[in-house]
Design an enzyme around this catalytic site. Sequence first.
Site, PDB file in Angstrom:
ATOM      1  N   ASP A  76      43.717  42.328  40.267  1.00  0.00           N
ATOM      2  CA  ASP A  76      43.192  41.828  39.001  1.00  0.00           C
ATOM      3  C   ASP A  76      42.755  43.026  38.162  1.00  0.00           C
ATOM      4  O   ASP A  76      43.030  44.175  38.515  1.00  0.00           O
ATOM      5  CB  ASP A  76      42.035  40.841  39.229  1.00  0.00           C
ATOM      6  CG  ASP A  76      40.789  41.517  39.805  1.00  0.00           C
ATOM      7  OD1 ASP A  76      40.825  42.738  40.106  1.00  0.00           O
ATOM      8  OD2 ASP A  76      39.760  40.827  39.938  1.00  0.00           O
TER       9      ASP A  76
ATOM     10  N   LYS B  69      49.561  36.948  41.881  1.00  0.00           N
ATOM     11  CA  LYS B  69      48.166  37.330  42.110  1.00  0.00           C
ATOM     12  C   LYS B  69      47.345  36.136  42.593  1.00  0.00           C
ATOM     13  O   LYS B  69      46.599  36.238  43.573  1.00  0.00           O
ATOM     14  CB  LYS B  69      47.540  37.895  40.832  1.00  0.00           C
ATOM     15  CG  LYS B  69      46.111  38.426  41.032  1.00  0.00           C
ATOM     16  CD  LYS B  69      45.368  38.563  39.733  1.00  0.00           C
ATOM     17  CE  LYS B  69      44.824  37.213  39.280  1.00  0.00           C
ATOM     18  NZ  LYS B  69      43.948  37.314  38.097  1.00  0.00           N
TER      19      LYS B  69
END
Length: 214
Positions: A141, A123
């Site tokens: 997220d 991420k």
Amino acid sequence: MKKATKKEIEELKSILIDKYKDAKTELNYTNEYELLISIILSAQCTDKRVNIITPALFEKYPNTKELSNANLDDVKSLINSCSFFNNKAKNIISMAKAVEEKYNGIIPRTQKELICLAGVGQKTANVFMIEYENKNLMAVDTHVFRVAHRFGLTSEKTAIKTEAELSKKFKTDLHILHQAMVLFGRYICKATSPDCAQCIAPHLCKTKDTFKAN
């Protein structure tokens, strides 16, 4: 929960891009070093808090060379209002050392290289490349995960699998859509008490339930 149709996905994509086409990260940075540090610190911490912390950190340690030689306790003291500051302090120093040793002080630009750095997962790597180079990538997220599930874009239980499904369904403009879903989730489609009156696509919403990645 009902899943979004292909037509609904295309409509939502169009709405998000139109509303947020000029959106950028709310993290303050001036170069790739500052951006990567800020993203690492932002894990489970607000961008607002990170922006309060980083000026003093960057003033004392303006590059990977300086940070690689930093005193751990000193770095901890500079970021101690950030969540998990003990581990983050260790990680950013280790990251700086690796960048100095392997990349001559230049932050690498590929996911494969980035995720080998301390404190950098998939991420974080994707967010970095999305923001700094407008790469056609998706990063998931907590906000993106929640928005994706509420609009029936996915039923996956993990962020990585959700990322893969969103990338497959949206295909293009992923960098814009990532930032759009972050901001939409942060300010409107909130975890608790979502501001449905301000929703940009209420007719496409499938539920107000809150979803969290495993």
